[in-house]
Scaffold this motif. Structure first.
Motif, PDB file in Angstrom:
ATOM      1  N   ASP C  64      -8.550  -8.608  84.767  1.00  0.00           N
ATOM      2  CA  ASP C  64      -9.370  -8.106  85.534  1.00  0.00           C
ATOM      3  C   ASP C  64      -9.715  -6.381  85.406  1.00  0.00           C
ATOM      4  O   ASP C  64     -10.935  -6.049  85.854  1.00  0.00           O
ATOM      5  N   TYR C  65      -8.516  -5.257  84.610  1.00  0.00           N
ATOM      6  CA  TYR C  65      -9.078  -4.306  84.450  1.00  0.00           C
ATOM      7  C   TYR C  65      -7.923  -3.780  83.329  1.00  0.00           C
ATOM      8  O   TYR C  65      -7.180  -4.551  83.061  1.00  0.00           O
ATOM      9  N   VAL C  66      -8.087  -2.647  82.992  1.00  0.00           N
ATOM     10  CA  VAL C  66      -7.342  -2.166  82.078  1.00  0.00           C
ATOM     11  C   VAL C  66      -6.632  -0.834  82.368  1.00  0.00           C
ATOM     12  O   VAL C  66      -8.542   0.327  83.179  1.00  0.00           O
ATOM     13  N   GLU C  67      -5.554  -0.083  82.176  1.00  0.00           N
ATOM     14  CA  GLU C  67      -5.474   1.065  82.925  1.00  0.00           C
ATOM     15  C   GLU C  67      -4.873   1.294  82.326  1.00  0.00           C
ATOM     16  O   GLU C  67      -4.193   1.139  81.243  1.00  0.00           O
ATOM     17  N   LEU C  68      -5.103   2.707  81.579  1.00  0.00           N
ATOM     18  CA  LEU C  68      -5.039   3.972  81.218  1.00  0.00           C
ATOM     19  C   LEU C  68      -3.947   4.651  82.011  1.00  0.00           C
ATOM     20  O   LEU C  68      -4.531   5.526  82.767  1.00  0.00           O
ATOM     21  N   GLY C  69      -2.305   4.900  81.444  1.00  0.00           N
ATOM     22  CA  GLY C  69      -1.534   5.912  82.194  1.00  0.00           C
ATOM     23  C   GLY C  69      -2.636   7.354  81.500  1.00  0.00           C
ATOM     24  O   GLY C  69      -3.320   7.967  81.030  1.00  0.00           O
ATOM     25  N   ALA C  70      -1.913   8.138  82.598  1.00  0.00           N
ATOM     26  CA  ALA C  70      -2.416  10.041  82.645  1.00  0.00           C
ATOM     27  C   ALA C  70      -2.274  10.383  81.574  1.00  0.00           C
ATOM     28  O   ALA C  70      -2.855  11.462  80.717  1.00  0.00           O
ATOM     29  N   LEU C  71      -1.546   9.884  80.723  1.00  0.00           N
ATOM     30  CA  LEU C  71      -0.675  10.340  79.420  1.00  0.00           C
ATOM     31  C   LEU C  71      -1.545   9.956  78.009  1.00  0.00           C
ATOM     32  O   LEU C  71      -1.259  10.025  77.074  1.00  0.00           O
ATOM     33  N   VAL C  72      -2.220   8.723  78.326  1.00  0.00           N
ATOM     34  CA  VAL C  72      -3.056   7.642  76.847  1.00  0.00           C
ATOM     35  C   VAL C  72      -4.211   9.388  76.204  1.00  0.00           C
ATOM     36  O   VAL C  72      -4.580   9.749  77.225  1.00  0.00           O
ATOM     37  N   THR C  73      -3.475   9.019  75.113  1.00  0.00           N
ATOM     38  CA  THR C  73      -4.219   9.827  74.428  1.00  0.00           C
ATOM     39  C   THR C  73      -5.797   9.187  73.806  1.00  0.00           C
ATOM     40  O   THR C  73      -5.616   7.540  73.961  1.00  0.00           O
ATOM     41  N   TYR C  74      -6.569   9.781  73.271  1.00  0.00           N
ATOM     42  CA  TYR C  74      -8.024   9.211  72.533  1.00  0.00           C
ATOM     43  C   TYR C  74      -7.226   8.236  71.138  1.00  0.00           C
ATOM     44  O   TYR C  74      -7.614   7.409  71.310  1.00  0.00           O
ATOM     45  N   TRP C  75      -6.187   8.819  70.642  1.00  0.00           N
ATOM     46  CA  TRP C  75      -6.315   8.153  69.402  1.00  0.00           C
ATOM     47  C   TRP C  75      -5.587   6.923  70.220  1.00  0.00           C
ATOM     48  O   TRP C  75      -5.241   6.252  69.098  1.00  0.00           O
ATOM     49  N   GLU C  76      -4.800   6.673  70.879  1.00  0.00           N
ATOM     50  CA  GLU C  76      -3.828   5.307  71.471  1.00  0.00           C
ATOM     51  C   GLU C  76      -5.293   4.894  71.574  1.00  0.00           C
ATOM     52  O   GLU C  76      -4.792   3.294  71.500  1.00  0.00           O
ATOM     53  N   VAL C  77      -6.226   4.623  72.515  1.00  0.00           N
ATOM     54  CA  VAL C  77      -6.907   4.317  72.973  1.00  0.00           C
ATOM     55  C   VAL C  77      -7.539   3.186  71.384  1.00  0.00           C
ATOM     56  O   VAL C  77      -8.304   2.624  70.785  1.00  0.00           O
ATOM     57  N   ILE C  78      -8.200   4.673  70.276  1.00  0.00           N
ATOM     58  CA  ILE C  78      -8.752   3.970  68.917  1.00  0.00           C
ATOM     59  C   ILE C  78      -7.954   2.932  68.226  1.00  0.00           C
ATOM     60  O   ILE C  78      -8.520   2.825  67.424  1.00  0.00           O
ATOM     61  N   ARG C  79      -6.365   3.504  68.415  1.00  0.00           N
ATOM     62  CA  ARG C  79      -5.650   1.948  67.457  1.00  0.00           C
ATOM     63  C   ARG C  79      -5.359   1.251  68.073  1.00  0.00           C
ATOM     64  O   ARG C  79      -4.643   0.187  67.806  1.00  0.00           O
ATOM     65  N   ASP C  80      -6.318   0.832  69.978  1.00  0.00           N
ATOM     66  CA  ASP C  80      -5.724  -0.496  70.370  1.00  0.00           C
ATOM     67  C   ASP C  80      -6.081  -1.408  70.373  1.00  0.00           C
ATOM     68  O   ASP C  80      -7.891  -0.983  70.917  1.00  0.00           O
ATOM     69  N   GLU C  81      -6.002  -2.048  69.422  1.00  0.00           N
ATOM     70  CA  GLU C  81      -6.973  -3.047  69.197  1.00  0.00           C
ATOM     71  C   GLU C  81      -7.621  -4.214  70.265  1.00  0.00           C
ATOM     72  O   GLU C  81      -8.753  -4.813  70.071  1.00  0.00           O
ATOM     73  N   ARG C  82      -6.873  -4.537  71.341  1.00  0.00           N
ATOM     74  CA  ARG C  82      -7.341  -5.048  72.299  1.00  0.00           C
ATOM     75  C   ARG C  82      -8.911  -4.099  73.450  1.00  0.00           C
ATOM     76  O   ARG C  82      -9.509  -5.180  73.645  1.00  0.00           O
ATOM     77  N   LEU C  83      -9.023  -3.247  72.854  1.00  0.00           N
ATOM     78  CA  LEU C  83      -9.547  -2.078  73.787  1.00  0.00           C
ATOM     79  C   LEU C  83     -11.194  -2.336  72.574  1.00  0.00           C
ATOM     80  O   LEU C  83     -12.096  -2.186  73.527  1.00  0.00           O
ATOM     81  N   ALA C  84     -11.091  -2.378  71.283  1.00  0.00           N
ATOM     82  CA  ALA C  84     -12.090  -2.366  70.742  1.00  0.00           C
ATOM     83  C   ALA C  84     -13.060  -3.782  70.549  1.00  0.00           C
ATOM     84  O   ALA C  84     -14.168  -4.041  71.335  1.00  0.00           O
TER      85      ALA C  84
END
Lengths: 160, 738, 276
Positions: C64-84
């Motif tokens: 139902d959702y994606v949760e980004l912890g407060a310390l998640v960086t832009y780069w970590e999101v860029i490299r997370d294939e699931r989020l693409a």
């Protein structure tokens, strides 16, 4: 200003320094550790001349508080592989040299992360390193030379 | 044989590996950090300087104008600029007071704790606006310099000309933005004040010190340290830092480091002169130039400094590479209450060439000619004369050069493809534009005579060769290329040759590192000095290689402990004739000639223009190091594109207000296409192995080529730089289309 | 200058509960540390969150959702294939924030907390209808991001609260688009930026979310435009869009650009995207 003690690994060697609490990683490297290879071009995180690797990731050391570096590893241009420097130099990557150490560290990151090197558009990826001398072609040639034949999306080779 | 080799830069490995030590990398025992208290208004009179009692001022070294042992001037051409404000303030950020302290932290706090109280006076902001009497600060009309170049009788021609085309062109200021800011360190050594740091001209600095301290040259030693970019911004400007640091070093007895941070450097240092150029051009029905009237106004800022010479080069390039029998160029550099504008790669030529090359496209449009057609029929041919009467004697067919540039750029194909693309794409438009131009190498006219440059080449007993010049490597690679020139002349391995660090206690005065003169003028002297050395050891200068080394060794065997030094001094080529009063004759010994072609894409949603292809073709005599030369062209093109599209100096009280890299925008890697560089070589007698100067040439062409491309794509006339998206929007949405 | 380095989130929240007004939380520092030597540091008390990576550094993906912890960086999101595939605008916005050196340090929560009117991360998060999970010693509070800002750099976050996570609902989205206009291709603060998301559902009309940055004191939704789009209105010129947007946005002239440019370009971008 109060002092704090920071222990971290610098180019594979553990170092400890007592520094002003508000020091930046850039100050810690240049003034406390005498590693002047990392340069201050702007102090605002724009030019990338101060780029080092923090736990293997490229960061602008002018924006990293020294107190956050405890127990972590930092690599600077002084740790670059001689063969990488030869290849970069042979491609005309350095002119005045002020932006060069930062470029070297981003290059190092790419060699250590071939999956990233494969995925990124190099011209876009190098945009955090501002250069006033080269027009960037010498820098890109150098980085490509170091990376070898990794498959990579490169806007230079795409259709016009 | 060395010249012509793309040798990797000899200082490159150290630079890349962070081992090169620039001035801010140096610390000395007991060193003080220095800072500058600056004027808060564009024009005024100092009433009082207030020191916050909360600071322990006894711990600081403080210096003001009264501390200067000599004259309170920064010596340049007219010596009208003080080193420290006495009473009168002429620009915001003008240096008033100097502070030094062991702790840079305490220094920063102290700088904020000094208040300069002033009575403001009416400032001049616009060099074109009429002056009120109380605004006159220089001469009787605030004009630093006037230059007139006359040829034929333009007024007579305009009366009957089939076409008369007028245009008004504006170019903005530009900040050098060398990645290493300005800085020097000063200290006592062997009873002498040393100033070492980031600079282009150690002897300019030496002369400024002797003047400000009232002492001989021998009282000082100036050393150029590795310099992280200059582009003209470290030509005359660092003399101010030198005087300031030396003054504090003398007052304190301690080493003093004065380094500007980025904000201070952008706010207070020199920039490219803003320009306004008016063209009035008479043409015949076929597009032949009949007469040109060109009016140039450069904003010189608050003091004369180098404005007369910038104006000179600007005026001498105003008619470009075209043949026209009737010309009047009237050029003025005027005062405004801004930090003095100064040397910047191109030195007046980018401003006037922008105007000219835009105007050629405008004229072509009015006459119904293609831009390349108008250029072809006017580019200089052998026997034609330039605006000063200088005869075009070069071997390059300039029209054919233009055609080759267009071919490399795929110009015709692109034009056809763009027509289709532009009529079908919902919001992108593409265009191509060109510029044909030249850049004079070396100092103007009598300038090189005035400089009287000298070089030395020393050969040691072991066969190692030192090249002694005052030329400063600031990234353009002269440490490598001058070594190549000497190695080539002597026939020895370039590894055996070293260009020594420019140090006024060691090297002769070979003149400043400016004006695209290092390889051509100084390189030629290096070559001649090698010849002199060979004559000393062998009685002839046509030996080389092993024979030369053997002769050198033999000389040392016969002269133990002796120094073997070859020398050369500049001598004006007898065939060159320049009249400084009439501004007639051979303005420059020779020129680099170029045609550039830019392809752009505009996004009509956002008005953002980006360069998508760039061809830079130039004839340069000989490339000493083709890779280094190509790097120079690419860097210059990038700076030119930056000036054309990205770089805007915002002013507040006459001084730059967007003093952060986030708000003064230079192109990043992703903004630029590969810059395609092509060289042609017609060796010139004036440079070593035929090399001409190239350092500034690439600055002249990109801006007009880019703006021409935008105008071609959108069928508009835009006549200013920078062509930011906001400005383009204004043109497209609110202005008449050309 | 004081530095507090809590060992876990509970300790951080207790510290804030005791004396929040005096503390400045710092994560990656890419906003706070800009031109650091020019800023006064005496009297500053920094609450260093960087050692809370274990608790605050995760990317959680559920149905139902994606949760980004407060310390998640832009780069970590860029490299997370699931989020693409799940949330493509996150990667698009993240890769246009600064450059690699900023992306490795900058956090999405920091982008929200700093409250810059030009925030790129906030623009896409708000278009995705993200919620902000605010933690304190008294417990969690969840606030929709589009009610988070009350004025220029003013938010509903109490001083004793920390952003703990950002929760992004996963919905069926037929349109997902983001465009940033900066002074150059990278390393540029936004002059104007926009995101548009259309949420499709089988049993309700499509809902639009249009967010824009640098045209109000904080990243905002263009609610009038959203309503027009939801009603099915077809726009036939950028000027028509501009007229609707004029009720939603109030751009200003500043050091980076002009009000006229921002308003004009925003309308043109949206128009071309809808027309295309």
């Amino acid at each position: 200003m109060d002092k704090i003690e920071v222990t971290f690994t610098l180019n594979e060697v553990e170092v400890t320094r007592s520094i002003a609490a508000d020091s930046r990683l850039l100050d810690l490297l240049r003034y406390e550790c005498g590693e002047t290879g990392t340069k201050e071009g702007c102090g605002e995180g724009e030019c990338g001349a101060c780029c080092v690797l923090l736990d293997g990731l490229p960061v602008n050391s002018c924006l990293v508080p020294a107190f956050q570096v405890c127990g972590r590893s930092v690599h600077t241009a002084e740790s670059a592989r001689p063969t990488d420097l030869e290849k970069l130099n042979a491609s005309g990557t350095a002119q005045c040299g002020a932006c060069s150490p930062g470029v070297v560290m981003v290059t190092r990151f790419l060699t250590q992360n071939p999956d990233v090197a494969r995925d990124v558009d190099l011209r876009q990826f190098m945009s955090g390193n501002l250069c006033r001398c080269t027009g960037y072609d010498g820098i890109l040639e150098g980085v490509k030379s170091v990376l070898g034949d990794h498959e990579r999306i490169d806007s230079d080779e795409g259709p016009a | 044989m060395s010249v012509g080799d793309s040798l990797p830069r000899i200082d490159g490995i150290d630079k890349l590996g962070g081992r090169t030590r620039y001035v801010d990398d140096i610390a000395m025992p007991g060193m003080l950090h220095a800072g500058t208290v600056r004027a808060p208004v564009a024009r005024g009179v100092v009433k009082k300087i207030r020191f916050d009692p909360g600071v322990n001022w006894d711990k600081f070294v403080i210096a003001d104008h009264k501390d200067l042992p000599g004259e309170n001037v920064v010596a340049t051409i007219q010596n009208d600029m003080p080193a420290l404000v006495d009473r009168e303030i002429r620009y915001k950020h003008e240096p008033v007071l100097l502070l030094a302290h062991r702790s840079i932290r305490k220094l920063r706090e102290a700088l904020a704790a000094v208040r300069v109280e002033v009575e403001a006076l009416p400032a001049v902001a616009d060099p074109l606006a009429p002056l009120a009497p109380e605004q006159v600060q220089h001469g009787d009309d605030n004009v630093f310099k006037r230059i007139d170049i006359r040829k034929g009788d333009p007024a007579a021609v305009f009366r009957d000309a089939p076409h008369v085309v007028e245009g008004l062109y504006y170019t903005g200021a530009q900040e050098h933005l060398y990645i290493e800011p300005n800085g020097v360190i000063s200290y006592f050594e062997a009873g002498r004040l040393v100033v070492a740091g980031s600079m282009q001209c150690p002897y300019y600095m030496l002369d400024a010190l002797t003047r400000a301290f009232g002492r001989t040259r021998e009282s000082f030693r100036v050393i150029q340290l590795p310099t992280g970019g200059g582009f003209g911004g470290k030509e005359e400007f660092p003399s101010i830092l030198a005087i300031h640091a030396a003054l504090l070093a003398e007052k304190s007895g301690a080493p003093v480091k004065l380094v500007y941070d980025r904000v201070e450097d952008m706010a207070a240092s020199t920039k490219r002169h803003p320009g306004v150029v008016k063209h009035r051009t008479a043409l015949d029905r076929d597009g032949k130039l009949l007469a040109m009237e060109i009016d140039v106004v450069l904003d010189g800022g608050a003091y004369v400094t180098l404005s007369p010479v910038v104006l000179s080069r600007g005026a001498l390039h105003a008619c470009g590479a075209y043949s026209c029998d009737n010309v009047h160029v009237h050029a003025e550099a005027r005062l405004t209450n801004s930090p003095p504008y100064g040397a910047f790669r191109g030195f007046g030529a980018p401003q006037t060439i922008f105007a000219l090359e835009r105007h050629m496209d405008v004229a072509a449009g009015k006459l119904g000619l293609k831009p390349e057609e108008l250029r072809r029929c006017n580019l200089l041919k052998p026997g034609d004369t330039m605006a000063t009467g200088q005869v075009y004697r070069e071997k390059t067919d300039l029209a054919a050069l233009l055609d080759r540039a267009l071919t490399y750029a795929g110009y015709e194909t692109k034009r056809r493809e763009h027509e289709v693309f532009n009529s079908t794409h919902p919001y992108l438009r593409r265009g191509v534009g060109m510029a044909s131009f030249m850049h004079g190498a070396g100092f103007t006219g009598g300038g090189e005579v005035y400089l009287a440059s000298e070089v030395e080449v020393e050969a040691a007993a072991d066969g190692s060769i030192n090249v002694l010049t005052a030329q400063c490597d600031m990234g353009q690679g002269c440490d490598t290329t001058l070594a190549q020139v000497a190695a080539d002349r002597l026939g020895v391995a370039v590894d055996a040759v070293k260009a020594v660090r420019p140090d006024t206690s060691i090297v002769p005065n070979s003149g400043p590192t400016v004006a695209s003169r290092t390889i051509m003028v100084v390189g030629k002297l290096v070559s001649r000095a090698c010849g002199d050395l060979l004559r000393q050891v062998a009685g002839r200068d046509d030996i080389s290689g092993e024979k030369a080394i053997a002769a050198i060794r033999a000389w040392h065997d016969g002269n133990p402990g002796g120094r073997l030094i070859g020398r050369a001094k500049y001598a004006k080529p007898v065939e060159l004739d320049w009249d400084e009063d009439a501004y007639q004759g051979d303005a420059y010994a020779t020129y680099g000639w170029a045609s550039y072609v830019a392809e752009i894409e505009v996004d009509l949603r956002t008005y953002v223009v980006r360069a998508v292809d760039f061809v830079a073709l130039q004839e340069v005599g000989k490339t000493v190091n083709p890779a280094i030369a190509a790097g120079q062209i690419q860097g210059g093109v990038a700076q030119g594109i930056g000036w054309a599209l990205y770089e805007s100096v915002a002013l507040e009280d006459g001084a730059m207000s967007n003093t952060q890299m986030t708000n003064y925008v230079i192109p990043c890697c992703g903004d630029l296409p590969p810059i395609r560089v092509y060289f042609e070589e017609q060796p010139s007698q004036y440079g070593p192995r035929g090399a001409k100067g190239i350092g500034e040439l690439p600055m002249d062409g990109p801006a007009p080529a880019i703006v021409n491309a935008v105008c071609q794509a959108l069928k508009i006339n835009v006549n200013e730089t920078p062509l930011t998206p906001e400005r383009l929007m204004e043109h497209l949405e609110f202005a008449d289309h050309g | 200058m004081n530095i507090l380095q809590p060992r876990d989130l509970k300790e951080a929240l207790d510290m804030l509960a005791a004396d929040a007004e005096s503390m400045t939380p710092i994560a990656g520092g890419t906003d706070l540390m800009v031109s650091w030597p020019h800023k006064p540091h005496d009297g500053l008390c920094l609450l260093d969150l960087s050692s809370l990576k274990e608790e605050l550094g995760s990317i959680v993906v559920t149905d139902d959702y994606v949760e980004l912890g407060a310390l998640v960086t832009y780069w970590e999101v860029i490299r997370d294939e699931r989020l693409a595939d799940l949330l493509p605008l996150l990667r698009e916005a993240a890769s246009q924030v600064g450059a690699i050196q900023i992306q490795t340090r900058g956090t999405w929560a920091g982008n929200i907390a700093h409250g810059s009117p030009g925030a790129d991360g906030v623009t896409v998060l708000m278009a995705y209808d993200a919620e902000v999970v605010l933690a304190s010693a008294a417990g969690d509070v969840v606030t929709p991001l589009d009610s988070y800002y009350t004025g220029y750099k003013l938010t509903v976050r109490r001083p004793d609260q920390l952003i703990r996570a950002i929760r992004i609902p996963l919905r069926s989205r037929g349109v997902q688009w983001f465009h940033k206009v900066g002074a150059r291709t990278a390393q540029a603060i936004s002059k104007v930026g926009v995101a548009m998301v259309r949420e499709d559902s089988s049993d309700a009309p499509a809902a639009w979310r249009v967010t824009a940055n640098s045209v109000m004191p904080y990243v905002c939704r263009g609610r009038n435009l959203e309503q027009e789009l939801a009603s099915g209105r077809i726009f036939s010129s950028p000027e028509e869009i501009r007229r609707v947007l004029d009720a939603d946005v109030a751009p200003i002239d500043d050091i980076r650009s002009t009000a006229e440019y921002r308003a004009t370009v925003l309308s043109r971008l949206i128009y071309m995207q809808l027309a295309g």
